[in-house]
Scaffold this motif. Structure first.
Motif, mmCIF file in Angstrom:
data_model
loop_
_atom_site.group_PDB
_atom_site.id
_atom_site.type_symbol
_atom_site.label_atom_id
_atom_site.label_comp_id
_atom_site.label_asym_id
_atom_site.label_seq_id
_atom_site.Cartn_x
_atom_site.Cartn_y
_atom_site.Cartn_z
ATOM 1 N N GLU A 139 -3.002 -13.012 -0.947
ATOM 2 C CA GLU A 139 -3.479 -14.169 -0.201
ATOM 3 C C GLU A 139 -2.840 -14.249 1.183
ATOM 4 O OE1 GLU A 139 -3.186 -19.060 -0.495
ATOM 5 O OE2 GLU A 139 -2.775 -17.810 -2.254
ATOM 6 N N GLU A 140 -1.546 -13.947 1.285
ATOM 7 C CA GLU A 140 -0.829 -14.062 2.551
ATOM 8 C C GLU A 140 -0.948 -12.810 3.422
ATOM 9 O OE1 GLU A 140 3.157 -15.288 1.697
ATOM 10 O OE2 GLU A 140 2.520 -17.205 0.854
ATOM 11 N N GLY A 141 -1.636 -11.805 2.915
ATOM 12 C CA GLY A 141 -1.859 -10.602 3.709
ATOM 13 C C GLY A 141 -0.715 -9.611 3.699
ATOM 14 N N THR A 142 0.261 -9.819 2.825
ATOM 15 C CA THR A 142 1.427 -8.927 2.790
ATOM 16 C C THR A 142 1.017 -7.504 2.450
ATOM 17 O OG1 THR A 142 2.853 -10.754 2.124
ATOM 18 C CG2 THR A 142 3.670 -8.523 1.713
ATOM 19 N N ILE A 143 0.200 -7.357 1.431
ATOM 20 C CA ILE A 143 -0.208 -6.014 1.002
ATOM 21 C C ILE A 143 -0.974 -5.316 2.120
ATOM 22 C CG2 ILE A 143 -1.537 -4.697 -0.676
ATOM 23 C CD1 ILE A 143 0.999 -6.027 -1.781
ATOM 24 N N ARG A 144 -1.861 -6.033 2.777
ATOM 25 C CA ARG A 144 -2.634 -5.443 3.862
ATOM 26 C C ARG A 144 -1.722 -4.965 4.998
ATOM 27 N NH1 ARG A 144 -5.381 -9.461 4.668
ATOM 28 N NH2 ARG A 144 -4.371 -10.345 6.511
ATOM 29 N N ARG A 145 -0.708 -5.781 5.317
ATOM 30 C CA ARG A 145 0.196 -5.416 6.413
ATOM 31 C C ARG A 145 1.008 -4.161 6.079
ATOM 32 N NH1 ARG A 145 1.179 -10.884 6.348
ATOM 33 N NH2 ARG A 145 3.305 -10.643 5.546
ATOM 34 N N VAL A 146 1.555 -4.102 4.869
ATOM 35 C CA VAL A 146 2.436 -2.971 4.560
ATOM 36 C C VAL A 146 1.656 -1.686 4.280
ATOM 37 C CG1 VAL A 146 4.278 -4.466 3.720
ATOM 38 C CG2 VAL A 146 2.632 -3.520 2.086
ATOM 39 N N MET A 147 0.419 -1.827 3.808
ATOM 40 C CA MET A 147 -0.381 -0.638 3.538
ATOM 41 C C MET A 147 -0.999 -0.073 4.814
ATOM 42 S SD MET A 147 -0.077 0.039 0.327
ATOM 43 C CE MET A 147 -1.424 1.150 -0.040
ATOM 44 N N GLN A 154 11.938 2.660 5.393
ATOM 45 C CA GLN A 154 10.722 3.304 4.887
ATOM 46 C C GLN A 154 9.716 2.272 4.407
ATOM 47 O OE1 GLN A 154 11.288 6.640 2.143
ATOM 48 N NE2 GLN A 154 9.562 5.880 0.948
ATOM 49 N N GLY A 155 8.495 2.390 4.905
ATOM 50 C CA GLY A 155 7.408 1.565 4.411
ATOM 51 C C GLY A 155 6.816 2.148 3.143
ATOM 52 N N VAL A 156 5.743 1.555 2.682
ATOM 53 C CA VAL A 156 5.068 2.016 1.469
ATOM 54 C C VAL A 156 4.672 3.474 1.621
ATOM 55 C CG1 VAL A 156 3.001 1.746 0.050
ATOM 56 C CG2 VAL A 156 4.217 -0.270 0.879
ATOM 57 N N LEU A 192 2.643 6.644 -0.466
ATOM 58 C CA LEU A 192 1.744 6.941 -1.576
ATOM 59 C C LEU A 192 2.035 8.313 -2.148
ATOM 60 C CD1 LEU A 192 -1.583 5.665 0.000
ATOM 61 C CD2 LEU A 192 0.019 4.416 -1.463
ATOM 62 N N GLY A 193 1.997 8.391 -3.452
ATOM 63 C CA GLY A 193 2.262 9.655 -4.139
ATOM 64 C C GLY A 193 2.706 9.338 -5.548
ATOM 65 N N GLU A 194 3.440 10.249 -6.160
ATOM 66 C CA GLU A 194 3.915 10.033 -7.523
ATOM 67 C C GLU A 194 4.960 8.927 -7.514
ATOM 68 O OE1 GLU A 194 4.774 13.600 -9.888
ATOM 69 O OE2 GLU A 194 3.942 14.774 -8.247
ATOM 70 N N GLY A 195 4.601 7.758 -8.037
ATOM 71 C CA GLY A 195 5.512 6.627 -8.048
ATOM 72 C C GLY A 195 5.439 5.789 -6.796
ATOM 73 N N GLY A 196 4.519 6.092 -5.875
ATOM 74 C CA GLY A 196 4.423 5.332 -4.629
ATOM 75 C C GLY A 196 3.310 4.308 -4.687
ATOM 76 N N GLY A 197 3.148 3.532 -3.596
ATOM 77 C CA GLY A 197 2.056 2.580 -3.503
ATOM 78 C C GLY A 197 2.484 1.161 -3.806
ATOM 79 N N SER A 198 1.513 0.316 -4.095
ATOM 80 C CA SER A 198 1.779 -1.109 -4.289
ATOM 81 C C SER A 198 1.936 -1.477 -5.757
ATOM 82 C CB SER A 198 0.624 -1.921 -3.695
ATOM 83 O OG SER A 198 -0.600 -1.562 -4.303
ATOM 84 N N THR A 199 2.039 -0.492 -6.635
ATOM 85 C CA THR A 199 2.052 -0.792 -8.074
ATOM 86 C C THR A 199 3.289 -1.561 -8.497
ATOM 87 O OG1 THR A 199 3.006 1.406 -8.468
ATOM 88 C CG2 THR A 199 0.623 1.188 -8.664
#
Length: 254
Positions: free
Chosen positions: A211-219, A182-184, A186-193
């Motif tokens: 900086e390395e683009g990890t967040i962009r890739r997984v989102m 399962q990837g990221v 979003l919802g109650e308790g979901g996301g990149s927090t």
């Protein structure tokens, strides 16, 4: 008639994130849902929300005695189990040399030992139902290596190995085991927090992942899948006809 009427489904980590969405969806599909989580107050609130088809059992999945007690309650109430969803997980991104003993053991207990204990307790009840499904929630971290995820990654890799072994061992008893990568969500308790708000290490973890683009890739370009769409995948898995197994599914943002 709802497609899961008469089924008994146990969900770990049922009071937040994907587990909460899954519990709600299975209840809406007519299943009796056993909600397994540590917080009794949140469990009670969710039982009140879902109604008489829901049962809340305060459970620490990393404690074998707590798991035995929980599944003993399932046996006493229902005498069987049709679906086990191992959703509970603990994510603590941290520089490897800064990991505390508590950080390590908390992730190992929840992410790896927890599913070992719950699967062991569930097998006799799945057998009593004439077969059923286990869904183990893994992570994209087993496919793409991220920094600061060493222990989380090894626990999820171990979980995937467990699923492969159980799938083979119990297939003659019609017990199917699916790994959901399962990837990221979003919802109650979901996301990149989990990354962004990681206490003392946020100033190290979050900037590098950006900086390395990890967040962009997984989102992904759509900003992440929803926990409700993840719940759809769970229903799809357990409603496959007998004779078909879904060994591994990856559900992710793009």
């Amino acid at each position: 008639m709802s497609q899961l009427a008469g089924k008994v489904v146990a969900v770990t980590g049922a009071t937040s994130g994907s587990g909460l969405a899954v519990a709600r969806r299975f209840a809406a599909e007519g299943a009796s849902v056993v909600l397994l989580a540590r917080g009794p107050d949140r469990l009670k609130a969710l039982v009140d929300e879902l109604g008489p088809g829901a049962v809340g059992v305060a459970t620490d999945v990393g404690d074998p005695d707590s798991v035995r007690s929980a599944f003993g309650a399932v046996e006493e109430r229902f005498g069987k189990l049709d679906v086990l969803i191992n959703n509970a997980g603990l994510h603590r991104p941290c520089p490897f040399d800064a990991l505390s003993d508590g950080d390590i053991m908390a992730q190992v207990r929840t992410n790896l030992l927890g599913p070992v204990y719950t699967c062991r307790a569930a097998i006799p009840l799945l057998r009593a139902a004439g077969g059923g499904d286990i869904i183990n929630t893994s992570s994209e971290v087993t496919i793409e290596v991220f920094p600061f995820e060493s222990v989380y990654r090894l626990t999820k890799a171990g979980l995937e190995a467990l699923g492969q072994a159980l799938n083979l061992e119990f297939e003659k008893e019609e017990i199917r085991v699916t790994t959901l990568i399962q990837g990221v969500a979003l919802g109650e308790g979901g996301g990149s927090t989990d990354w962004e708000n990681h206490g003392a290490h946020s100033d190290i973890v979050w900037p590098r992942l950006q900086e390395e683009g990890t967040i962009r890739r997984v989102m992904g370009k759509h900003g992440g899948q929803t926990v409700e769409s993840v719940a759809d995948v769970h229903v799809f898995i357990v409603t496959r006809p007998r004779g078909q197994k879904l060994d591994v599914i990856r559900a992710r943002s793009y």
